[in-house]
Design a protein around this motif. Structure first.
Motif, PDB file in Angstrom:
ATOM      1  N   LEU A  39     -44.112  71.746 -26.392  1.00  0.00           N
ATOM      2  CA  LEU A  39     -44.051  72.037 -24.960  1.00  0.00           C
ATOM      3  C   LEU A  39     -43.623  73.464 -24.671  1.00  0.00           C
ATOM      4  CD1 LEU A  39     -42.664  68.647 -23.636  1.00  0.00           C
ATOM      5  CD2 LEU A  39     -45.024  69.436 -23.860  1.00  0.00           C
ATOM      6  N   ASP A  40     -43.548  74.292 -25.696  1.00  0.00           N
ATOM      7  CA  ASP A  40     -43.414  75.730 -25.462  1.00  0.00           C
ATOM      8  C   ASP A  40     -44.613  76.167 -24.619  1.00  0.00           C
ATOM      9  OD1 ASP A  40     -44.206  78.625 -26.170  1.00  0.00           O
ATOM     10  OD2 ASP A  40     -42.151  78.481 -26.949  1.00  0.00           O
ATOM     11  N   HIS A  41     -44.363  76.949 -23.591  1.00  0.00           N
ATOM     12  CA  HIS A  41     -45.448  77.258 -22.650  1.00  0.00           C
ATOM     13  C   HIS A  41     -46.629  77.950 -23.321  1.00  0.00           C
ATOM     14  CE1 HIS A  41     -44.938  81.691 -22.080  1.00  0.00           C
ATOM     15  NE2 HIS A  41     -43.704  81.431 -22.463  1.00  0.00           N
ATOM     16  N   LYS A  42     -46.380  78.685 -24.405  1.00  0.00           N
ATOM     17  CA  LYS A  42     -47.484  79.361 -25.087  1.00  0.00           C
ATOM     18  C   LYS A  42     -48.399  78.345 -25.776  1.00  0.00           C
ATOM     19  CE  LYS A  42     -44.964  83.671 -25.915  1.00  0.00           C
ATOM     20  NZ  LYS A  42     -44.419  84.592 -26.955  1.00  0.00           N
ATOM     21  N   VAL A  46     -48.772  75.160 -24.785  1.00  0.00           N
ATOM     22  CA  VAL A  46     -49.459  74.455 -23.706  1.00  0.00           C
ATOM     23  C   VAL A  46     -50.629  75.283 -23.190  1.00  0.00           C
ATOM     24  CG1 VAL A  46     -49.211  73.487 -21.387  1.00  0.00           C
ATOM     25  CG2 VAL A  46     -47.363  73.209 -23.048  1.00  0.00           C
ATOM     26  N   GLU A  47     -50.409  76.554 -22.962  1.00  0.00           N
ATOM     27  CA  GLU A  47     -51.481  77.424 -22.459  1.00  0.00           C
ATOM     28  C   GLU A  47     -52.618  77.526 -23.471  1.00  0.00           C
ATOM     29  OE1 GLU A  47     -49.363  81.006 -21.668  1.00  0.00           O
ATOM     30  OE2 GLU A  47     -48.178  80.101 -20.048  1.00  0.00           O
ATOM     31  N   TRP A  51     -54.879  74.359 -23.528  1.00  0.00           N
ATOM     32  CA  TRP A  51     -55.821  74.204 -22.408  1.00  0.00           C
ATOM     33  C   TRP A  51     -56.968  75.200 -22.463  1.00  0.00           C
ATOM     34  CZ3 TRP A  51     -56.526  70.035 -19.891  1.00  0.00           C
ATOM     35  CH2 TRP A  51     -55.480  69.122 -19.772  1.00  0.00           C
TER      36      TRP A  51
END
Length: 306
Positions: free
Chosen positions: A188-191, A193-194, A197
């Protein structure tokens, strides 16, 4: 607030075991939601398009005929012949699963399919007395669903914003902090997640398997024979416990007059589900566990306030 994911019990136990050795742990939470790891993602991606090509009228006939055969009859037939099949085809609660399949084939769109696959109760208004008749929620927003060109991506997105934060992360947080264990979720580190997607669905689901890209990464470190196996849930035998060790406890919470006096739930529907489960007509373990967790929470809340 009440919480009814029964896998919290084994999660608590494994957290307790981990805490005996460490104070901080890493979890894989988020991997399924981001990389297509749930069976519903694979079912939708691999089979829904093929199934939807069959005329709905034919699918409904199949569904009606199948549902006309009782679950107990299907189970008896399966028990007579299951030894003829390889062990890989052996399943528990055959009748329940055949009826669920029959329900699925009668569905006409992937959003309805998704709702059916994630729900333990078909119609929540049937169980809640004086319940809100307005069923609008995030799952009812067709505009969000239609923003996705791929319905499997839509499923993963809805899982990411609902099931993950409202169930999975709650479960792990309560279980781990209950034994003073810190749990972190690197997926769930934003990097990450990005990145997830941005990659196509073909890098997530391939050859009938989810999390394909993660499997390729893992395979560089360990042989794939160590992880190439069917996905397993983190379940406990609630169905058997409710007929044995937990039967008295459950019956006290589901006592008919008690349900009537509380005034929250349709007591007749709950009692019918309980009797069907006890007689082996249906496996209503998840429905009943939801009700029992609410009743236990209500009982505890009333004890505190009094």
């Amino acid at each position: 607030e009440p919480f009814s994911d029964s896998s919290q019990i084994p999660t608590f136990l494994i957290s307790e075991l981990a805490r005996s050795k460490v104070t901080v742990s890493l979890s894989g939470d988020g991997g399924d939601e981001l990389f297509g790891g749930y069976n519903r993602h694979i079912l939708n991606h691999n089979h829904w398009k093929k199934l939807s090509r069959v005329p709905l009228s034919i699918r409904k006939i199949f569904s009606n005929v199948t549902n006309s055969i009782s679950i107990s009859t299907l189970n008896r037939a399966y028990n007579l012949f299951y030894r003829l099949f390889p062990s890989t085809f052996h399943v528990s609660y055959f009748g329940d699963k055949i009826h669920k399949l029959a329900d699925i084939v009668s569905i006409n769109d992937s959003l309805t399919l998704y709702k059916r696959l994630i729900s333990n109760i078909d119609e929540s208004n049937d169980i809640i007395i004086n319940g809100c008749n307005n069923n609008e929620d995030i799952f009812s927003n067709n505009d969000i669903w239609n923003d996705f060109s791929c319905s499997t991506d839509a499923m993963m997105f809805f899982d990411l914003i609902s099931y993950l934060p409202d169930d999975i992360l709650v479960k792990v947080d309560r279980a781990s902090m209950g034994v003073s264990l810190e749990s972190r979720a690197p997926y769930l580190d934003h990097k990450v997640v990005e990145f997830a997607w941005k990659i196509p669905i073909s890098m997530k689901i391939r050859h009938g398997h989810g999390k394909w890209i993660l499997r390729k990464v893992l395979n560089t470190y360990i042989p794939n024979i160590d992880f190439e196996r069917p996905k397993m849930g983190f379940g406990i035998p609630i169905d058997k416990w409710l007929k044995n060790e937990l039967k008295d406890w459950a019956e006290s919470l589901l006592e008919e007059n008690r349900l009537k006096n509380d005034g929250f739930l349709n007591h007749k529907l709950v009692i019918d589900k309980w009797h069907d489960h006890q007689k082996g007509i249906r496996n209503n373990q998840y429905f009943l566990w939801n009700i029992l967790m609410f009743q236990a929470w209500l009982d505890n809340s009333m004890s505190i306030t009094s």
